[in-house]
Scaffold this active site. Structure first.
Site, short mmCIF file in Angstrom:
data_model
loop_
_atom_site.label_atom_id
_atom_site.label_comp_id
_atom_site.label_asym_id
_atom_site.label_seq_id
_atom_site.Cartn_x
_atom_site.Cartn_y
_atom_site.Cartn_z
N HIS A 118 0.84 -1.21 0.00
CA HIS A 118 0.00 0.00 0.00
C HIS A 118 0.88 1.26 0.00
O HIS A 118 0.63 2.19 -0.76
CB HIS A 118 -0.89 0.04 1.25
CG HIS A 118 -1.92 -1.05 1.34
ND1 HIS A 118 -2.04 -1.88 2.42
CD2 HIS A 118 -2.90 -1.43 0.48
CE1 HIS A 118 -3.04 -2.71 2.24
NE2 HIS A 118 -3.58 -2.48 1.07
N SER A 160 -2.95 -7.94 2.92
CA SER A 160 -3.22 -7.73 4.35
C SER A 160 -3.58 -9.06 5.00
O SER A 160 -3.19 -9.34 6.14
CB SER A 160 -4.36 -6.74 4.53
OG SER A 160 -4.00 -5.49 4.02
N ARG A 189 -2.42 -6.74 -8.49
CA ARG A 189 -1.40 -7.75 -8.20
C ARG A 189 -1.48 -8.96 -9.11
O ARG A 189 -0.48 -9.58 -9.45
CB ARG A 189 -1.54 -8.24 -6.75
CG ARG A 189 -1.10 -7.25 -5.71
CD ARG A 189 -1.64 -7.59 -4.35
NE ARG A 189 -3.09 -7.40 -4.31
CZ ARG A 189 -3.83 -7.48 -3.21
NH1 ARG A 189 -3.26 -7.80 -2.07
NH2 ARG A 189 -5.13 -7.27 -3.25
N LYS A 231 -17.98 -6.16 5.50
CA LYS A 231 -16.64 -6.75 5.59
C LYS A 231 -16.16 -6.61 7.04
O LYS A 231 -16.14 -5.50 7.58
CB LYS A 231 -15.70 -5.94 4.67
CG LYS A 231 -14.60 -6.73 4.01
CD LYS A 231 -13.96 -5.87 2.93
CE LYS A 231 -12.61 -6.42 2.50
NZ LYS A 231 -11.98 -5.59 1.47
P1 ADP Z 1 -7.29 -6.08 -0.14
O1 ADP Z 1 -7.91 -5.75 -1.48
O2 ADP Z 1 -6.08 -6.97 -0.23
O3 ADP Z 1 -8.24 -6.41 0.97
P2 ADP Z 1 -7.16 -3.32 0.40
O4 ADP Z 1 -8.63 -3.19 0.24
O5 ADP Z 1 -6.57 -2.70 1.61
O6 ADP Z 1 -6.63 -4.76 0.38
O7 ADP Z 1 -6.42 -2.75 -0.90
C1 ADP Z 1 -6.56 -1.44 -1.33
C2 ADP Z 1 -5.91 -1.38 -2.69
O8 ADP Z 1 -4.52 -1.67 -2.54
C3 ADP Z 1 -6.45 -2.37 -3.70
O9 ADP Z 1 -6.48 -1.76 -4.97
C4 ADP Z 1 -5.45 -3.50 -3.67
O10 ADP Z 1 -5.38 -4.16 -4.91
C5 ADP Z 1 -4.17 -2.70 -3.44
N1 ADP Z 1 -3.11 -3.51 -2.84
C6 ADP Z 1 -3.22 -4.34 -1.79
N2 ADP Z 1 -2.02 -4.94 -1.55
C7 ADP Z 1 -1.16 -4.47 -2.49
C8 ADP Z 1 0.21 -4.73 -2.81
N3 ADP Z 1 0.93 -5.62 -2.14
N4 ADP Z 1 0.77 -4.05 -3.83
C9 ADP Z 1 0.03 -3.18 -4.53
N5 ADP Z 1 -1.27 -2.92 -4.32
C10 ADP Z 1 -1.86 -3.54 -3.31
#
Ligand code: ADP
Length: 161
Positions: free
Chosen positions: A17, A128, A90, A41
């Site tokens: 992130h 996460s 990803r 969620k």
């Molecule tokens: P998740 O989708 O894994 O539950 P989040 O909702 O916190 O996580 O993700 C927010 C954004 O960050 C999404 O667009 C997700 O694809 C992106 N993201 C999560 N992890 C990574 C990573 N390791 N590298 C790049 N982008 C990421």
């Protein structure tokens, strides 16, 4: 002024992130990093905890603001006069999910674009949920979350066992 919104759960925030936030802050004049509150969620960290962690790790980025919202992200983006929603991409699962989100968003507001950024190589497999699992099973997360948060994130996840 070019404004972007980067929404997510950030439960907890990872180096993946942070990498996306840092790269986005170089492209846009102002970036809103938004903890999106989704009642469907369940999350481990509270909204305040997630916002607090995001604020601390982005304190060096002067064009980044951390907020939270219960709105649809596209409506939040419109209210903030943002022209772009940023997402990380990803793998093909992310791709399918993002394409669906984009289709819904287009029906609501065609003027706001979605920009997808690939993770830097080190963060390709980082999520996460994998961070939470690693901690629960005694794995090492030191290279997956910002250094200043390692101990706090470990302690908090372990307290859930
Ligand atoms: P998740 O989708 O894994 O539950 P989040 O909702 O916190 O996580 O993700 C927010 C954004 O960050 C999404 O667009 C997700 O694809 C992106 N993201 C999560 N992890 C990574 C990573 N390791 N590298 C790049 N982008 C990421």
């Amino acid at each position: 002024m070019r404004i972007a919104v980067y929404p997510g759960s950030f439960d907890p925030v990872s180096n993946g992130h942070l990498d996306i936030i840092e790269r986005t802050s170089k492209i846009f004049d102002l970036v809103y990093v938004v903890v999106s509150i989704n009642p469907l969620k369940s999350t481990l960290f509270t909204v305040d905890e997630r916002m607090d962690m995001l604020k601390r790790i982005t304190s060096h980025l002067h064009n980044v603001q951390v907020e939270c919202t219960k709105e649809l992200v596209i409506n939040y983006a419109q209210r903030k006069q943002a022209s772009v929603i940023i997402r990380g991409l990803r793998n093909t699962l992310d791709y399918q999910y993002e394409m669906t989100l984009f289709s819904y968003n287009q029906k609501i507001n065609k003027d706001i674009e979605t920009m997808l950024l690939f993770p830097s190589a080190d963060n390709l497999f980082l999520s996460s949920s994998s961070i939470k699992e690693l901690v629960i099973f005694g794995g090492n997360i030191d290279s997956y979350v910002p250094k200043m948060l390692v101990d706090e994130i470990k302690t908090r996840i372990q307290s859930q066992k």
